[in-house]
Scaffold this active site. Sequence first.
Site, PDB file in Angstrom:
ATOM      1  CE  LYS A  79      46.076   0.037 -17.757  1.00  0.00           C
ATOM      2  NZ  LYS A  79      45.079   1.133 -17.644  1.00  0.00           N
ATOM      3  CB  SER A 154      46.027   3.225 -14.490  1.00  0.00           C
ATOM      4  OG  SER A 154      45.109   2.926 -15.528  1.00  0.00           O
ATOM      5  CB  SER A 178      44.009   5.212 -17.444  1.00  0.00           C
ATOM      6  OG  SER A 178      43.998   5.345 -16.051  1.00  0.00           O
TER       7      SER A 178
END
Length: 477
Positions: A79, A154, A178
Amino acid sequence: MDLTGLTIDSARSAVAERKTTATALAEAFYAKIEADDPKIGAYLILSKERGLAKASEIDRLAEKGDKLPPLAGMPVGIKDVLVTKGIRTTAGSKILGNYVPPYDCTAVTRLEAAGAVVLGKLNCDEFAMGSSNENSAFKPVHNPRDLSRVPGGSSGGSAAAVAADIAIATLGSDTGGSIRQPASFCGVVGLKPTYGRVSRYGLIAFASSLDHIGPFGKTVKDAAIMLRTIAGRDPMDSTSAEVPVPDYVAELDKPVKGMKIGVAKEYFGEGLDAEVRNGVEAAIQRLAKRGCEIVEVSLPHTKYAIPAYYLVATAEASSNLARFDGVRYGFRAKDVRSLSDMYRRTRDQGFGAEVKRRIMLGTYALSAGYYDAYYLKAQRVRTLLTRDFEDAFKRVDVIVAPTSPTAAFKLGEKVDDPLAMYLADIYTVTANLAGIPGISIPVGVTKEKLPIGMQIFGKHFAESTILRVANAYEKAA
Ligand code: GLN
């Protein structure tokens, strides 16, 4: 051999037995990224040079017949809130659009030390603020199971990459859900460890007391392998815990018979989609068939979790994001008249709407005269929520719940309604506020073939227990 369809478990044996090479594996993934990612949007940056160099290092070891490290040649995605030395790291924000970090995040260092090949950096909501990945400053991510829908957020890119076989496993971050919510939307496994289990060194901070790094995988075992690699004390993060890391993989197959599974009515109330409810209830019945005892528990303060979370998270964000001022990092506005004008224009042009909303909310909640009414109160609620879990865990080993009240929603469906978006986190923020571990596993699909996720919570540092229950379910299904 379908290289990109393999799990870590099977790909690792294929490399060790010389049935394939780390280079072939990395190249297969890069080819699939090139073919499929344009319609998904999971990657922001590819790190081919670094990835292929690592792969050939592994291949040289294999040729010499040396013992291979535990993740030898495994192609992973990271990420883009985890910093990577020499590789652009944006946090999904324009303000860090050209930021090239001078150091590596500990979790990435540990993956590479274990032989993993970093394919690239994955798309996410700006500064990890969001539940749909539509807050990325660069592009949205499309859910590989249905391209008209969001992957969740997210860590949408991290979940989508695993679901689309364009990374064997990935890392994400979870401040309020997330990792778990996108795992549930994309039909993969996602684990948020205990606060302190995984070093946050090199994680771009959103809300420091709630932020966690954790893995996504295709199977529970793969998630366990990833966690084993990144977990453990790190002198670079003073909040990382000095608690021994068990061998999660070795403990996976321990029997679950006789274990007590808590079900809290607060997680099955109003707003829960009927198909999601049915899917999770059927999964609970499967665990009962494996000899688990189902026990009703109560977590009475759950209804205050969303307001408490959105006060604590925004307060901490307003402070953490103060450092992005155009002086030290990344983007700086042009044509400015004075220093304060430069700050103002940089932040105005560099941050997106959701990030600005949170900075304003957080600044307000912390300001003189409001601090006691909002921030302090939210901290007290946080203590009550933690006690709810402590009380429940006196009676049960784990607690199960839906991960999200609905399956993946359509792109654009909630963008104009921040409150509706915030409510997507209703079942996940509690674990962040209490610091307990939680895993989301796929437990079926809706009529429209959208994945349903079930969450399993455990006591602090009991990742081994939740992985075991998750594994028992996965085997039974
Ligand atoms: N969706 C939540 C939020 O927007 C959680 C985000 C996260 O866990 N990073 O704050």
